[in-house]
Write an enzyme that holds these catalytic residues in place. Structure first.
Site, short mmCIF file in Angstrom:
data_model
loop_
_atom_site.label_atom_id
_atom_site.label_comp_id
_atom_site.label_asym_id
_atom_site.label_seq_id
_atom_site.Cartn_x
_atom_site.Cartn_y
_atom_site.Cartn_z
CB SER A 21 28.74 75.66 50.44
OG SER A 21 29.51 74.69 49.79
N GLY A 38 37.24 69.74 55.03
CA GLY A 38 38.19 70.70 54.46
C GLY A 38 37.61 72.11 54.44
CD GLN A 96 37.32 73.96 50.71
OE1 GLN A 96 38.52 73.72 50.86
NE2 GLN A 96 36.40 73.02 50.73
CG ASP A 128 32.06 68.98 46.02
OD1 ASP A 128 33.29 68.82 45.93
OD2 ASP A 128 31.53 69.82 46.76
#
Ligand code: S3P
Length: 450
Positions: free
Chosen positions: A31, A103, A178, A328
């Site tokens: 990230s 993504g 996101q 995750d």
């Protein structure tokens, strides 16, 4: 970059291993790595990045920043430089932007392009082309961007950014960093204040990095959730970024050490940002012997080393409100739960259905293939623990999902019979060198991947 789940040589098998031991570092946080490249491209001047994750997902973002006009170079010592073009300075790419399996890359860059008067086409692999983009299309359209997407808001899609983006206030219906980040990225080139309201707080790397680059960004608790407000049109000033180790990658050797009898490992330098550390809290509640050492602050993120020893785990109820901080990590948690004594309940995880694969379905079928009982519901699963004795012997279908592949390889290291995953090639999207690093700890992994 794309790969079929049935690639002939990409399978990998994990076998019952001797005690794992050693001191390791895992690759940089995914990230933070994406964001370092993106904010570097928007700053004026050179952003130096150390510890960047050189996985396929992040390399796609690096290539995208080049296509949008930034200069991105890798130095011989493994550090990276991004020479940015300033907020509002991106140029229209001549070719489609290919995000592979990522993504995060795709959605964040949609926010970036939405705030610039340019047109770009977004493409990706079969897994990414199945994932919902409506969650960013809706708010970015409100800000003035135009999308031509496949039915159901899927990629490939073409996006024309706003001539003059409108600052909006948006309450996100999904808990998604996101979505939050895409809106804030578009808001950077909008006059006025853009506000995102998060019903559930999610990872805050965007906010931390924007602040470090000199943007004015404030957070306060409102009646509908956490309100994050950004003042548009800042001049972003480069600042050096040291990317810490990825707690989502560290999860695999950590769970492996908890499960393989006699193991003791140390994982150095991972971020334990509270929005990312939910797995470690959960594993400790299950009885995992995880010692947090040398807590420090590095580059604006809390960082620590972990000492992990083999432990007898017990099943627990994972609080649903913890989901965002370990979103995750559920596949590998489910593997840990399979070895625990008693049931582990994981609820409030509907978002897992729209990750690189449907992770509830993929995890449940992988568990069943290895003799573990699991009850699946729309937004959760309950794993019946086997008190340390998991049959194994299964062939696991990974559905182009790196975390499904790594989770079930971890299972195979402690199961009675070997566990095979059909395609380990996707591991390179987030954890290059996984196989080598695990073998270095003593893991028995056979196959041709990496
Ligand atoms: C990420 C946010 C999460 C996470 C993904 C990385 C990010 O996705 O699953 O791996 O870097 O912002 P969502 O925003 O869809 O929850």
């Amino acid at each position: 970059m794309t790969s079929s789940p049935s690639s002939p040589h990409a399978g990998l098998t994990a076998e019952l291993s001797r005690a794992l031991g050693g001191t390791i570092r895992v690759p940089g946080d995914k990230s933070i790595s994406h964001r370092a490249l993106i904010f570097g491209a928007l700053a004026v001047g050179e952003t130096r990045i150390t510890g960047l994750l050189e996985g396929e997902d992040v390399l796609s973002t690096a290539e995208t920043m080049r296509r949008l006009g930034a200069r991105v170079t890798r130095h011989e010592d493994g550090t990276w430089s991004v020479f940015g073009v300033g907020v509002g300075g991106l140029r229209e790419p001549a070719e489609p932007l290919d995000f592979g399996n990522s993504g995060t890359g795709a959605r964040l860059v949609m926010g970036l392009v939405a705030g610039h008067p340019i047109t770009a086409t977004f493409i990706g692999d079969a897994s990414l082309s199945r994932r919902p983009m409506g969650r960013v299309i809706k708010p970015l359209s409100e800000m003035g961007a135009h999308f031509h997407a496949r039915e159901g808001g899927k990629m490939p899609l073409t996006l024309t950014g706003a001539r003059r983006a409108l600052p909006i206030t948006y309450r996100s219906p999904v808990a998604s960093a996101q979505v939050k980040s895409a809106i804030l990225l578009a808001g950077l080139n909008a006059p006025g204040i853009t506000t995102v309201i998060e019903p559930v707080p999610t990872r805050d790397h965007t906010e931390r990095m924007l602040r470090a680059f000199g943007a004015h960004i404030g957070t306060k608790q409102g009646k509908d959730g956490l309100e994050i407000s950004l003042a548009g049109e800042p001049e972003l000033t480069p600042c050096p970024i040291a990317v810490p180790g990825d707690p989502s990658s560290a999860a695999f050797p950590v769970v492996a050490a908890l499960l393989v009898p006699g193991s003791e490992i140390v994982v150095q330098g991972i971020t334990l940002n509270p929005h990312r550390a939910g797995l470690y809290t959960t594993l400790k509640e299950m009885g995992g012997d995880i010692e947090v050492m040398n807590q420090r602050d590095e580059g604006g993120e809390p960082v620590a080393d972990l000492r992990v020893r083999h432990s007898r785990l017990k099943g627990i109820d994972v609080p649903p409100e913890r989901a965002a901080s370990m979103i995750d990590e559920y596949p590998v948690l489910a593997v840990a739960a399979a070895f625990a004594e008693g049931e582990t309940r994981m609820m409030g995880i509907h978002e897992l259905r729209v990750k690189e694969s449907d992770r509830i379905a993929a995890t449940a079928s992988g568990l069943r293939a290895n003799g573990v009982k699991v009850h699946e519901s729309d937004d959760g699963m309950v794993v019946e623990g086997r008190s340390g004795v998991v049959d194994g012997g299964g062939h696991v279908v990974t559905h182009m999902d790196h975390r499904i592949a790594m989770s079930f390889l971890v299972m195979g290291l402690a199961a009675q019979k070997p566990v095979t995953v059909d395609d380990a090639s996707m591991i390179a999207t987030s954890f290059p060198g996984f196989t080598k690093l695990m073998r270095g700890l003593g893991a028995s992994l056979a196959g041709q991947a990496q």
